[in-house]
Write a protein that holds these residues in place. Structure first.
Motif, PDB file in Angstrom:
ATOM      1  N   LYS A  76       1.018  -1.512  -0.370  1.00  0.00           N
ATOM      2  CA  LYS A  76      -0.123  -0.362   0.475  1.00  0.00           C
ATOM      3  C   LYS A  76       0.662   1.420   0.500  1.00  0.00           C
ATOM      4  O   LYS A  76       1.797   1.302   0.577  1.00  0.00           O
ATOM      5  CB  LYS A  76      -1.077  -0.323   1.536  1.00  0.00           C
ATOM      6  N   GLU A  77       0.686   2.732  -0.709  1.00  0.00           N
ATOM      7  CA  GLU A  77       1.442   3.752  -0.090  1.00  0.00           C
ATOM      8  C   GLU A  77       1.317   3.955   0.922  1.00  0.00           C
ATOM      9  O   GLU A  77       0.214   4.197   1.680  1.00  0.00           O
ATOM     10  CB  GLU A  77       0.185   4.257  -0.998  1.00  0.00           C
ATOM     11  N   SER A  78       2.634   4.541   1.035  1.00  0.00           N
ATOM     12  CA  SER A  78       3.294   5.491   2.186  1.00  0.00           C
ATOM     13  C   SER A  78       1.781   6.247   2.647  1.00  0.00           C
ATOM     14  O   SER A  78       2.641   7.944   2.484  1.00  0.00           O
ATOM     15  CB  SER A  78       4.108   5.282   2.492  1.00  0.00           C
ATOM     16  N   LEU A  79       0.388   6.724   3.081  1.00  0.00           N
ATOM     17  CA  LEU A  79      -0.202   7.712   3.490  1.00  0.00           C
ATOM     18  C   LEU A  79       0.071   7.943   4.863  1.00  0.00           C
ATOM     19  O   LEU A  79      -0.032   6.811   6.434  1.00  0.00           O
ATOM     20  CB  LEU A  79      -1.002   7.476   2.340  1.00  0.00           C
ATOM     21  N   TYR A  80       0.099   9.495   5.385  1.00  0.00           N
ATOM     22  CA  TYR A  80      -0.106   9.530   6.629  1.00  0.00           C
ATOM     23  C   TYR A  80      -1.872  10.603   7.264  1.00  0.00           C
ATOM     24  O   TYR A  80      -1.930  10.466   6.578  1.00  0.00           O
ATOM     25  CB  TYR A  80       1.208  10.614   7.285  1.00  0.00           C
ATOM     26  N   TYR A  81      -2.378  10.178   8.351  1.00  0.00           N
ATOM     27  CA  TYR A  81      -3.781  11.122   8.872  1.00  0.00           C
ATOM     28  C   TYR A  81      -3.174  12.210   8.293  1.00  0.00           C
ATOM     29  O   TYR A  81      -2.195  12.675   9.177  1.00  0.00           O
ATOM     30  CB  TYR A  81      -3.670  10.349  10.114  1.00  0.00           C
ATOM     31  N   LEU A  82      -3.914  13.415   8.082  1.00  0.00           N
ATOM     32  CA  LEU A  82      -4.029  14.558   8.640  1.00  0.00           C
ATOM     33  C   LEU A  82      -3.587  14.918   9.906  1.00  0.00           C
ATOM     34  O   LEU A  82      -5.108  14.788  11.160  1.00  0.00           O
ATOM     35  CB  LEU A  82      -4.984  15.547   8.040  1.00  0.00           C
ATOM     36  N   PRO A  83      -3.370  15.594  11.197  1.00  0.00           N
ATOM     37  CA  PRO A  83      -3.189  16.152  12.360  1.00  0.00           C
ATOM     38  C   PRO A  83      -4.421  17.106  12.862  1.00  0.00           C
ATOM     39  O   PRO A  83      -5.196  17.567  11.458  1.00  0.00           O
ATOM     40  CB  PRO A  83      -1.457  17.110  12.028  1.00  0.00           C
ATOM     41  N   GLN A  84      -4.191  16.870  13.875  1.00  0.00           N
ATOM     42  CA  GLN A  84      -5.037  18.257  14.309  1.00  0.00           C
ATOM     43  C   GLN A  84      -5.389  19.213  14.344  1.00  0.00           C
ATOM     44  O   GLN A  84      -3.937  19.239  14.723  1.00  0.00           O
ATOM     45  CB  GLN A  84      -5.522  17.648  15.782  1.00  0.00           C
ATOM     46  N   ALA A  85      -5.869  19.877  14.157  1.00  0.00           N
ATOM     47  CA  ALA A  85      -5.743  21.440  14.318  1.00  0.00           C
ATOM     48  C   ALA A  85      -4.977  21.907  15.368  1.00  0.00           C
ATOM     49  O   ALA A  85      -5.838  21.514  16.295  1.00  0.00           O
ATOM     50  CB  ALA A  85      -7.156  22.656  13.865  1.00  0.00           C
ATOM     51  N   SER A  86      -4.569  22.781  15.095  1.00  0.00           N
ATOM     52  CA  SER A  86      -3.314  23.443  16.174  1.00  0.00           C
ATOM     53  C   SER A  86      -3.986  24.904  16.725  1.00  0.00           C
ATOM     54  O   SER A  86      -5.300  25.282  15.976  1.00  0.00           O
ATOM     55  CB  SER A  86      -2.200  23.166  16.379  1.00  0.00           C
ATOM     56  N   PHE A  87      -3.566  25.259  18.194  1.00  0.00           N
ATOM     57  CA  PHE A  87      -3.800  26.332  18.608  1.00  0.00           C
ATOM     58  C   PHE A  87      -3.942  27.602  17.059  1.00  0.00           C
ATOM     59  O   PHE A  87      -4.719  28.548  16.845  1.00  0.00           O
ATOM     60  CB  PHE A  87      -2.897  27.564  19.500  1.00  0.00           C
ATOM     61  N   ASP A  88      -1.886  27.672  16.132  1.00  0.00           N
ATOM     62  CA  ASP A  88      -2.671  28.817  15.177  1.00  0.00           C
ATOM     63  C   ASP A  88      -3.356  28.664  13.930  1.00  0.00           C
ATOM     64  O   ASP A  88      -3.010  28.981  13.582  1.00  0.00           O
ATOM     65  CB  ASP A  88      -1.244  28.432  15.109  1.00  0.00           C
ATOM     66  N   VAL A  89      -3.516  27.446  13.591  1.00  0.00           N
ATOM     67  CA  VAL A  89      -4.568  27.076  13.054  1.00  0.00           C
ATOM     68  C   VAL A  89      -5.886  27.897  13.326  1.00  0.00           C
ATOM     69  O   VAL A  89      -5.940  28.115  12.297  1.00  0.00           O
ATOM     70  CB  VAL A  89      -4.685  25.209  12.069  1.00  0.00           C
ATOM     71  N   TYR A  90      -6.142  27.472  14.201  1.00  0.00           N
ATOM     72  CA  TYR A  90      -7.374  28.392  14.818  1.00  0.00           C
ATOM     73  C   TYR A  90      -7.480  29.586  14.712  1.00  0.00           C
ATOM     74  O   TYR A  90      -8.632  30.387  14.468  1.00  0.00           O
ATOM     75  CB  TYR A  90      -7.996  27.597  15.788  1.00  0.00           C
ATOM     76  N   LEU A  91      -6.339  30.209  15.767  1.00  0.00           N
ATOM     77  CA  LEU A  91      -5.632  32.073  15.388  1.00  0.00           C
ATOM     78  C   LEU A  91      -6.162  32.190  13.604  1.00  0.00           C
ATOM     79  O   LEU A  91      -6.541  33.643  13.690  1.00  0.00           O
ATOM     80  CB  LEU A  91      -4.639  31.959  15.716  1.00  0.00           C
ATOM     81  N   ASP A  92      -5.490  31.568  12.416  1.00  0.00           N
ATOM     82  CA  ASP A  92      -5.746  31.707  11.811  1.00  0.00           C
ATOM     83  C   ASP A  92      -6.709  31.741  10.501  1.00  0.00           C
ATOM     84  O   ASP A  92      -7.055  33.037  10.133  1.00  0.00           O
ATOM     85  CB  ASP A  92      -4.475  30.332  10.389  1.00  0.00           C
ATOM     86  N   LEU A  93      -7.437  31.457  11.411  1.00  0.00           N
ATOM     87  CA  LEU A  93      -8.700  30.502  10.829  1.00  0.00           C
ATOM     88  C   LEU A  93      -9.990  31.681  11.573  1.00  0.00           C
ATOM     89  O   LEU A  93     -10.502  32.433  10.759  1.00  0.00           O
ATOM     90  CB  LEU A  93      -9.593  29.538  11.029  1.00  0.00           C
ATOM     91  N   PHE A  94      -9.219  32.147  12.801  1.00  0.00           N
ATOM     92  CA  PHE A  94     -10.408  33.756  13.551  1.00  0.00           C
ATOM     93  C   PHE A  94      -9.705  34.874  12.015  1.00  0.00           C
ATOM     94  O   PHE A  94     -10.709  35.609  11.465  1.00  0.00           O
ATOM     95  CB  PHE A  94      -9.826  33.486  14.571  1.00  0.00           C
ATOM     96  N   ASN A  95      -8.931  35.111  12.074  1.00  0.00           N
ATOM     97  CA  ASN A  95      -7.774  36.493  11.919  1.00  0.00           C
ATOM     98  C   ASN A  95      -8.340  36.290  10.357  1.00  0.00           C
ATOM     99  O   ASN A  95      -8.428  37.267   9.818  1.00  0.00           O
ATOM    100  CB  ASN A  95      -6.838  36.474  11.601  1.00  0.00           C
ATOM    101  N   ASP A  96      -8.935  35.599  10.037  1.00  0.00           N
ATOM    102  CA  ASP A  96      -9.296  35.323   7.972  1.00  0.00           C
ATOM    103  C   ASP A  96     -10.778  35.205   7.535  1.00  0.00           C
ATOM    104  O   ASP A  96     -11.354  35.236   7.108  1.00  0.00           O
ATOM    105  CB  ASP A  96      -9.061  34.455   7.267  1.00  0.00           C
ATOM    106  N   ALA A  97     -11.646  35.697   9.196  1.00  0.00           N
ATOM    107  CA  ALA A  97     -13.235  35.009   9.487  1.00  0.00           C
ATOM    108  C   ALA A  97     -13.596  36.097   8.314  1.00  0.00           C
ATOM    109  O   ALA A  97     -12.942  37.117   8.748  1.00  0.00           O
ATOM    110  CB  ALA A  97     -13.570  34.901  10.416  1.00  0.00           C
TER     111      ALA A  97
END
Length: 227
Positions: free
Chosen positions: A86-107
């Protein structure tokens, strides 16, 4: 018992890098923990990813659960896949604090800003403020955390709902502003939250400024009967 089907294969909508997405077959709530900020710990917080950041292009991926499945990756044993590795794939990581902060700033509106502020607030708390495991965040993170919690307090929900009042009460408690915290707890009217209010007021009285695990009513009653 929580179990999973073969994971979906998905792609980053920005760079097309491929990842795995967990697919729940059945879900058990055993081991779930609710915290004083309204957040949850356990299987739901660990495996269900709604927002993330691509580890290849570093762009934010929203609505992970809505991304089209490009296929599935079989979880057959190694020996059964000997001739078809099988292809070596990884799970997407959980959103971190900086991800939510960027989403807040772009909302684009207050509703979105409030949602991402709450998620960022809880992510910060679980990483830095859990009772017995407190850590000191960077000055940058602390400033962002203060900005987000100021926004949450300055933008109450209209009409008011108990869940958000409880979040505001916990913000004040974590800041050490215990009188304001108690005033917010006093505004909670739902009987289903009586045990949360009782515990919150008790933490205020003891000047507790840590993120606390909520004891559910049956746990509280068992503790009283044992004492």
């Amino acid at each position: 018992m929580t179990s999973f089907a073969d994971p979906d294969i998905i792609a980053c909508p920005h760079c097309e890098s491929r990842y795995l997405r967990r697919v729940l077959r059945s879900l058990s709530m055993f081991g779930q923990q609710t915290y004083s900020d309204g957040g949850n710990g356990g299987i739901l917080s660990n495996v269900i990813v709604r927002e993330s950041r691509c580890t290849h292009c570093s762009k934010i991926i929203k609505d992970v659960d809505a991304l089209p499945a490009l296929g599935t990756q079989s979880r057959k044993s190694f020996w059964r896949q000997w001739f078809a590795p099988k292809e070596s794939l990884y799970y997407l990581p959980q959103a971190s604090f900086d991800v939510y902060l960027d989403l807040f700033n772009d909302a684009s509106d207050i509703l979105q800003q409030r949602r991402y502020a709450v998620l960022a607030y809880r992510e910060f708390n679980i990483n830095f403020k859990v009772y017995g495991s407190e850590r000191v965040a960077s000055n940058e993170y602390q400033r962002a955390y203060r900005m987000l919690t100021d926004f949450m307090l300055d933008h109450p929900m209209v009409p008011a709902i108990d869940e958000y009042i409880l979040i505001c009460a916990d913000i004040y408690r974590l800041r050490g502003e215990f009188l304001l915290s108690k005033q917010n707890y006093a505004n909670v009217t739902g009987k289903e939250f009586a045990h949360v209010v009782e515990q919150g007021k008790r933490w205020c009285n003891s000047k507790n400024t840590s993120l606390m695990a909520i004891k559910e009513p049956d746990m509280v009653n068992n503790a009283r009967n044992a004492s």
